[in-house]
Design a protein around this motif. Sequence first.
Motif, short mmCIF file in Angstrom:
data_model
loop_
_atom_site.label_atom_id
_atom_site.label_comp_id
_atom_site.label_asym_id
_atom_site.label_seq_id
_atom_site.Cartn_x
_atom_site.Cartn_y
_atom_site.Cartn_z
N GLU A 30 -5.35 29.33 -25.27
CA GLU A 30 -5.44 29.03 -26.58
C GLU A 30 -4.82 30.03 -27.47
O GLU A 30 -4.49 29.70 -28.71
N ASP A 77 8.69 30.07 -41.03
CA ASP A 77 9.14 29.08 -42.16
C ASP A 77 9.28 30.15 -43.47
O ASP A 77 10.09 30.01 -44.44
N LEU A 117 -1.13 29.48 -27.86
CA LEU A 117 -1.04 28.42 -29.00
C LEU A 117 -1.20 29.07 -30.33
O LEU A 117 -0.39 28.66 -31.17
N LYS A 118 -2.17 29.81 -30.62
CA LYS A 118 -2.43 30.31 -32.10
C LYS A 118 -1.38 31.36 -32.53
O LYS A 118 -0.79 31.28 -33.69
N ASP A 119 -0.82 32.12 -31.57
CA ASP A 119 0.27 32.84 -31.80
C ASP A 119 1.70 32.34 -32.10
O ASP A 119 2.24 32.59 -32.99
N SER A 120 1.87 30.98 -31.15
CA SER A 120 2.87 30.44 -31.41
C SER A 120 2.93 29.90 -32.98
O SER A 120 4.10 29.70 -33.67
N GLN A 121 1.98 29.35 -33.19
CA GLN A 121 1.62 28.36 -34.64
C GLN A 121 1.97 29.43 -35.65
O GLN A 121 2.60 29.17 -36.63
N SER A 122 1.35 30.72 -35.26
CA SER A 122 1.62 31.93 -36.45
C SER A 122 2.94 32.18 -36.59
O SER A 122 3.49 32.58 -37.69
N ARG A 167 5.87 30.36 -35.92
CA ARG A 167 6.62 29.32 -36.56
C ARG A 167 6.17 29.46 -38.23
O ARG A 167 7.08 29.10 -38.86
N GLN A 168 4.67 29.83 -38.41
CA GLN A 168 4.65 29.70 -39.95
C GLN A 168 5.31 30.90 -40.60
O GLN A 168 5.98 30.94 -41.75
#
Length: 711
Positions: A688, A702, A691-696, A698-699
């Motif tokens: 988990e 961007d 996944l949070k680090d990957s989402q951060s 990508r953000q």
Amino acid sequence: MKRIGFLIAVLVMAASAVTAQDVVVRSGEHDGFTRLVFDVPPDTRWVLAQRKNGASLTIALDDVTFKTSSVFGRLTTNRLASLSQENPGSALELEFGCDCVASAFLYRNSMIVLDIAPGELLPPLLENVPPPLIGKTAEGKPPSVETGLHLPLLTMTEQGIKDQLSTRLLQGTDRKLLDLKLAPVGPRNTAPSGTSVVPPRLRSNVRLTTVLDDLQNVLNAELQPIDHRPACISTAEMNFASWSGDTPIPDQVSALRSGLYKEFDKLDGEKAMNLAKLYASFGFGAEALSVFRLLETPPEGFEPVAAIARVVDNRPPLPRNPFNDLQRCDSDAALWAVLSEGELAPDANVEAIENAYSRLPDHLRRQLGPRLSELLVSAQQLEAARRILRSVDRIEPETISSVAQAKASVAKAEGDSDREEELLTEVITSTDAATESPLALARLVEKRWSERKAVSSQELDLAASYAVEFRRSELGAMMNRTYAIALSLSQEFDRAFDVIEAQPPGPDSDGAINRHLQLLAERSDDATFLRQTMEVMQPDMTAVLTTDTAIALASRLADLGFAQQTFALANKPEDPSRRSDRARLRARAALLSGRPHQALLELADDNSAKAIALRAQAMVSTEDFAAAGDMLRDLEQNEAANRYFWLAGVSDKRLEPAGGKYAALNQMTQALSDLPERLAEKPLADAENLLKDSQSARQRIDEMLNAVGVK
């Protein structure tokens, strides 16, 4: 009573004007010493006082004023640093720029010659000699001589006195205080050579000698030769006003020509000289010279007449010009000297030149005035040039073309561009301008080129017609150059290049090449520029390029990315002008060819803003982004500096402003570089967290793309 008082005041002013005298100071450089020459009236008393690295010259003339304006124009060393006179009548103070001493002597009773040479200021020659003890005491009694007092001069024998005096004279000569061999400079004896001065009471078999006779062959202390300057030709000696009479010129010529040949067809030299003078005074120089060619042996004194004849016809002077170096004179010779030499000398007597010009007859003032005005303008004597032109205007009711051209030169020197163009246009459109119109057009086109202005279609057509009309004359090369420059100013570069190629080599061709190529580099499109510089231009054209033209071409080639050609044009180590500009072009060529370290070597001694910007490019090429950022920060290019600081990954403290775009990018980059926290004991929590680090991540990526403008 008022009239008497006024008369007395006038007499006092006249007397003071007479007593005030000017002394002209001339200078010259010699091997080992600097020479100053002062022209003074005969039998003038003077004193030279020495001091440490300086001296003062006092001349016994009332209210004497030293004219030193032309002294430093002829000096090339720093032996003489300055000249000053506190007020009229005071001494002339000399300051030396080296450890030098001055020595002076009187030459020909009318010139004080002062030499400045390296040396040490020594004490006076007889400083250590005690004063004689001969005389009376304060009480009026003869002094008593104590037993044992040493008086060498009283106890010395005759030969001893001679030996001591010889030693003193030798010391004085070594210190350049005395000169014992004066004959090479000129006669200085008070009696004729070969005669002996014997008192009348002595018999003729008595021979008088001095110690100097014994030292005659001991020393060889010759004086250095004085600057040889020709003597001035006085106005009375030339007597130009008497060369022509008041009767019409046909009558005067007829009278002289009728008696030109004597019995047996022998030419009368006196009448031939008078006829030549008459022709020269009326402005017929060729006719005056033809009279001299009739004589097998030129008469005495013909040189000034022949020189004036060449002046009025505007011919170059002969090598033996009798007016050479006479512009300093206070006579009519100064005028003919400046007209024959073609330039105003630094020591020219402008007042005497103007006075001599004002005494010329009207036809010569009209003929020579514009030429004299041009020479004065070239020497920045604008007010004198205006006075000459006003004098021509007074005798010529309508402005002639030559005078208008001279006025245009004055306007150019004053910086009045509109007035200059107006006068040149007036000459071009004049109907009586034979050779003045093409010359004015050439000057107008040169003016347009220097100001980078276009020529009109009428001026372009006129230049083309003059190029054809004068193609076989002395003006042909000049008009071809004018036509080529006019075509370049009209953006017709191909036609201009064809005209230049058809022109024979020479100064006018070189001028046309340089002016055309500078306009080509500034105004042409890339295809035309590359075709003419890379394909059409011949090597002989490259050899005549000036520094300004070579830099203009190299800069345009560097902008287009041609490193080899840029380096070839900028690499002229023998040229001392614009070194920094050429070094920066060589650095640009090195950067284009991938040699940043060579570029840094070229810019080693240059601290200009352009050089710093090129150093920053070299640092970028070597991937030293932090150094490039520091250089751009010095140039106040903060945006570019922050970008390179970000690429270098430096800390936030060096990024300005702190909340700016690159500061935020740097924080995102640091955050992306941080490793995520792993939970090995808890696999689900670890997954988990990933996944949070990957989402951060990508953000943040961007946000970074949006910050740099990438969508």
